[in-house]
Scaffold this active site. Structure first.
Site, PDB file in Angstrom:
ATOM      1  N   SER A  55       0.829  -1.211   0.000  1.00 31.97           N
ATOM      2  CA  SER A  55       0.000   0.000   0.000  1.00 31.97           C
ATOM      3  C   SER A  55       0.858   1.254   0.000  1.00 31.97           C
ATOM      4  O   SER A  55       0.561   2.217  -0.700  1.00 31.97           O
ATOM      5  CB  SER A  55      -0.878   0.054   1.256  1.00 31.97           C
ATOM      6  N   HIS A  82      -0.431  -1.748  -7.377  1.00 29.78           N
ATOM      7  CA  HIS A  82      -1.268  -1.414  -6.218  1.00 29.78           C
ATOM      8  C   HIS A  82      -2.741  -1.558  -6.578  1.00 29.78           C
ATOM      9  O   HIS A  82      -3.292  -0.737  -7.305  1.00 29.78           O
ATOM     10  CB  HIS A  82      -0.959   0.010  -5.733  1.00 29.78           C
ATOM     11  N   GLU A 113      -2.628   0.488  -9.860  1.00 27.33           N
ATOM     12  CA  GLU A 113      -1.518   1.384 -10.158  1.00 27.33           C
ATOM     13  C   GLU A 113      -0.265   0.543 -10.417  1.00 27.33           C
ATOM     14  O   GLU A 113       0.082  -0.325  -9.611  1.00 27.33           O
ATOM     15  CB  GLU A 113      -1.291   2.338  -8.981  1.00 27.33           C
ATOM     16  N   ASN A 170      -3.530   7.110  -3.372  1.00 26.64           N
ATOM     17  CA  ASN A 170      -3.525   7.399  -1.938  1.00 26.64           C
ATOM     18  C   ASN A 170      -3.025   8.807  -1.622  1.00 26.64           C
ATOM     19  O   ASN A 170      -3.393   9.373  -0.593  1.00 26.64           O
ATOM     20  CB  ASN A 170      -2.717   6.351  -1.171  1.00 26.64           C
TER      21      ASN A 170
END
Ligand SMILES: NC(=O)c1ccc[n+]([C@@H]2O[C@H](COP(=O)([O-])OP(=O)(O)OC[C@H]3O[C@@H](n4cnc5c(N)ncnc54)[C@H](O)[C@@H]3O)[C@@H](O)[C@H]2O)c1
Length: 302
Positions: free
Chosen positions: A114, A135, A147, A186
């Protein structure tokens, strides 16, 4: 004869790993899956079958997933290995060093971390040109984005192969050209969360109001209108005028919020303790989880 699909190995059969295996199996790949914990591995195919049934997908796809307790046996024949073990840098480094001993020099190696820099995970490998980050988002079989993060060593062929692999499996791969913390999704998500927390911290509104404002306004548009297309739609000149007034007022502290730190120190951990920014009964938690799943399913079918 059609070319054989790349053989996939998934290391870690937890929340993300079993879902990733499911996506590749449904796309017609042979998949091996391994886990250090027998209980996690033994339930992987049952969980995949249950998901497929629940989603109305072809349940027979689970037959393409082979659980394998031995790491070496799980990865040996793979063309592509994706790791989804616990978020722990030394564990991931050790695991990839071990994996590299059992795979071909051109087998692509991917981490589903992550937040850990891919560079830190893959730096010790002998063949770093075939390593990168992928990801996924939870649940992997309902959220389209993956990703694809390259490091300074990743070869263009590795990136192209991985982008095409995920595209063909029905995902939406996004190429992240630099290995920066938080990648793209994120960074954006937590920029919003930082301001959301600051609004509550400053007494401007309560937590429920923050969420309602987003869900009832730009949240409605976000699935079809990203911020930069939106900026173009309203005009970059208007966007500039707004930013000149609003940005100096927005929270820009570099660290985590003291308000968030206080919640954690007080044991207000959210769903798991029944209270975080708001109080949550067991029923409210169940209802919200189910609402999110229903929404994601409807988005998939639309
Ligand atoms: N949960 C999410 O929403 C989410 C989203 C994107 C990325 N990720 C990342 O994906 C990875 C996995 O997360 P998760 O939520 O699936 O965790 P999880 O705890 O559900 O699963 C991790 C699995 O790894 C296994 N494991 C631990 N050490 C191992 C080893 N040495 N060899 C093989 N298996 C081992 C565990 O037994 C467990 O089954 C983490 O890096 C996480 O940060 C999670």
């Amino acid at each position: 004869m059609a070319e054989a699909k790349p053989r996939i190995a998934v290391v870690g059969a937890g929340l993300m790993g079993h879902g990733i295996a499911q996506v590749f199996a449904l796309a017609g790949h042979d998949v091996t899956i391994t886990d250090a914990i027998a209980q996690s591995l033994d339930t992987a195919t049952t969980r995949i079958a249950a998901n497929l049934r629940e989603l109305g997908e072809d349940e027979s796809a689970v037959a393409r997933v082979t659980p394998c307790a031995d790491l070496a046996a799980a990865v040996r024949e793979a063309d592509y290995v994706v790791e989804a073990v616990s978020e722990d840098l030394p564990l991931k480094q050790k695991l990839f060093a071990e994996i590299e001993r059992h795979v071909r020099a051109d087998t692509v190696l991917a981490s589903n971390t992550s937040v850990i820099p891919i560079t830190a995970i893959m730096g010790g490998l002998a063949h770093r040109e075939r390593a990168l980050g992928t990801h996924w988002w939870n649940p992997p079989f309902l959220v389209p984005l993956v990703e694809v993060i390259e490091t300074q060593w990743t070869s263009p062929q590795t990136v192209a192969f991985t982008m095409a692999l995920h595209q063909a499996a029905g995902k939406k791969p996004a190429h992240v050209k630099k290995d920066v913390p938080g990648f793209i999704g994120n960074r954006l998500q937590h920029a919003l969360w930082r301001e959301a927390i600051a609004l509550v911290e400053q007494g401007i509104c309560d937590a429920e109001t923050v969420d309602e404002v987003i869900k009832a306004s730009f949240g409605r548009r976000l699935a079809v209108l990203g911020p930069l297309a939106n900026a173009d739609m309203v005009g970059t000149d208007l966007t500039l005028a707004i930013h000149n007034i609003v940005l100096p007022a927005i929270d820009s502290r570099p660290g985590s919020s003291p308000y968030l730190q206080k919640l954690v120190a007080e044991g207000k951990l959210g769903f798991k303790s029944g209270e975080g920014f708001r109080k949550w009964s067991a029923d409210e938690q169940k209802t919200l989880r189910s609402k999110v799943m229903q929404h994601l399913k409807a988005a998939r079918d639309s």
